[in-house]
Write an enzyme that holds these catalytic residues in place. Sequence first.
Site, PDB file in Angstrom:
ATOM      1  N   ASP A 244       0.857  -1.178   0.000  1.00  0.00           N
ATOM      2  CA  ASP A 244       0.000   0.000   0.000  1.00  0.00           C
ATOM      3  C   ASP A 244       0.896   1.232   0.000  1.00  0.00           C
ATOM      4  OD1 ASP A 244      -2.653   1.374   0.369  1.00  0.00           O
ATOM      5  OD2 ASP A 244      -1.657   2.062   2.191  1.00  0.00           O
ATOM      6  N   GLU A 334      -1.965  -1.423  -5.820  1.00  0.00           N
ATOM      7  CA  GLU A 334      -3.203  -0.809  -6.266  1.00  0.00           C
ATOM      8  C   GLU A 334      -3.002  -0.156  -7.633  1.00  0.00           C
ATOM      9  OE1 GLU A 334      -5.775   0.931  -2.735  1.00  0.00           O
ATOM     10  OE2 GLU A 334      -3.699   1.580  -2.570  1.00  0.00           O
ATOM     11  N   CYS A 402     -12.402  -4.165   6.443  1.00  0.00           N
ATOM     12  CA  CYS A 402     -11.673  -4.925   7.464  1.00  0.00           C
ATOM     13  C   CYS A 402     -10.988  -6.106   6.797  1.00  0.00           C
ATOM     14  CB  CYS A 402     -12.635  -5.395   8.555  1.00  0.00           C
ATOM     15  SG  CYS A 402     -11.835  -6.392   9.835  1.00  0.00           S
ATOM     16  N   CYS A 405     -12.645  -9.633   8.623  1.00  0.00           N
ATOM     17  CA  CYS A 405     -14.011 -10.128   8.428  1.00  0.00           C
ATOM     18  C   CYS A 405     -14.712  -9.528   7.220  1.00  0.00           C
ATOM     19  CB  CYS A 405     -14.844  -9.868   9.686  1.00  0.00           C
ATOM     20  SG  CYS A 405     -15.122  -8.106  10.036  1.00  0.00           S
ATOM     21  N   CYS A 421     -12.499  -2.319  13.798  1.00  0.00           N
ATOM     22  CA  CYS A 421     -13.667  -3.048  13.321  1.00  0.00           C
ATOM     23  C   CYS A 421     -14.566  -3.381  14.511  1.00  0.00           C
ATOM     24  CB  CYS A 421     -13.243  -4.319  12.595  1.00  0.00           C
ATOM     25  SG  CYS A 421     -14.623  -5.301  11.965  1.00  0.00           S
ATOM     26  N   ASP A 431      -2.931   1.679   7.049  1.00  0.00           N
ATOM     27  CA  ASP A 431      -2.113   1.317   5.888  1.00  0.00           C
ATOM     28  C   ASP A 431      -1.814  -0.169   5.869  1.00  0.00           C
ATOM     29  OD1 ASP A 431      -2.096   3.970   5.123  1.00  0.00           O
ATOM     30  OD2 ASP A 431      -0.243   4.423   6.192  1.00  0.00           O
TER      31      ASP A 431
END
Length: 509
Positions: A244, A334, A402, A405, A421, A431
């Site tokens: 990231d 990304e 998250c 989950c 979360c 990050d």
Amino acid sequence: MLRAFKFALDPTPAQAEALARHAGAARWAFNYALAVKVSAHQRWRAEVDGHIAQGVGEAEARRRVKVPVPSKPQIQKRLNEVKGDSRVDGRLPEGAFGPERPCPWWHEVNTYAFQSAFADVDRAWKNWLDSLRGVRAGRKVGYPRFKKKGRSRDSFRLHHDVKRPSIRLATYRRLRLPTIGEVRLHDSGKRLGRLIDRGLAVAQSVTVSRAGHRWYASVLCKVTMTVPEQPSRRQRERGTVGVDLGVKTLAALSQPLNDPGSVLIANPRHLARAEQRLTKAQRALSRTQKGSRRRDRARRKVARLHHEVAVRRESALHAVTKQLTTAFAVVAVEDLHVAGMTTSARGTIQAPGRRVRQKAGLNRAVLDAAPGEFRRQLTYKTAWYGSKLAVLDRWFPSSKTCSACGWQNPRLTLADRTFTCPDCGLTIDRDLNAARNIARHAAVADAPPVAPGRGETQNARRAPVRPDDRKAARHGATKREDTRPSGQVPPQRSDPLASPHAHSQATLF
């Protein structure tokens, strides 16, 4: 495969003058060839306008008018007729046309400095036409522009006969350039020299350029090298790493490189470190008079500082990208649109922007981190070292999801540096959470990221990068984390603040 070996040069004053003379000749040849093409294009446009004024439709007028645009052979032949020679005091030959003796100094530089410039003009002209017709992938290419001394980059390219090489390493510390002679290298050419001695590399051409206070030579070679077909055992054991990219930290990794503390790679902030010296040098430059020698010295100092920053940035990125591509089987990143992320916020006179200075500072920080260069280095290094590059969809909400989950937080802002979360109780750096999502959901692309066909490049919404909507054209596509559920996005467990935006398909014009 073709591979470039870049060396810093330490030329003598006479050799530095010869390098500058070749760069000036290449710039002059580029402008000369472009002027010939522009003149032919203007004649074609004038004749088309004349037919239109007589009542002929534009399509029919374009079909009728045929004005050939000279290419490299015709331009070179024309120049040979009129160029003259400073060694012989003579006039133009009978029947020749054009300005009298435009470059009588041609014999002082290598002929390939002219020929490569003519070839560059042909390529620039073809890129513009292909982009205009819509047969070139990528961004729109504008009309070719002339090169101005002091504004354009000083560079030239030389070729040679590979059977009788004149571009070669005389020693590990000396590179022989045609017409210029043996130039001392600032660093060692042992790696290239050994490849040539073993018959694994053949020099094709050399591109000499000036950056800041230093000259560089990039030797393009045809290299025979063994490329791994699959990752090594060590790479397979490490698996996939998600990266990231950011500003607060240069990169956050889903798993550490070596020690546990290497999951967050600090941002060196090269430009910020040199900001004080750059401010002082630029202030001194602004106080000089245009055209003076003092201004030239001040300009060279500013250029040297910027060049040092660029070298440090490039070196740091090379170190990180090589560690990633050699340590893991898959490197996931990304699909960031850096040009859209760094657009100005000043707006227009009718609709002025807000927080323009803050956005300008953010743009500088993003460009200093150089995420585009990071992605470019990963692209070719993964092919070299047997690993693969996986790219996450541009609109995937990696920071708002998250990693444990799949719950999404649409209210997460850039000021929230910790992701919490409420469903599973995970508390983690935002990050690092994004890096884990990237590693989990990125896919290895079988096709190149740029459209290889005849159409324009499409964005993540399957729309052209240049929409015809003026309002949409003002907003560059960025990394917008949408909270809409989709096939690639984990199930959303929170209520979004706003309804999903309607995205319209743009059309080419």
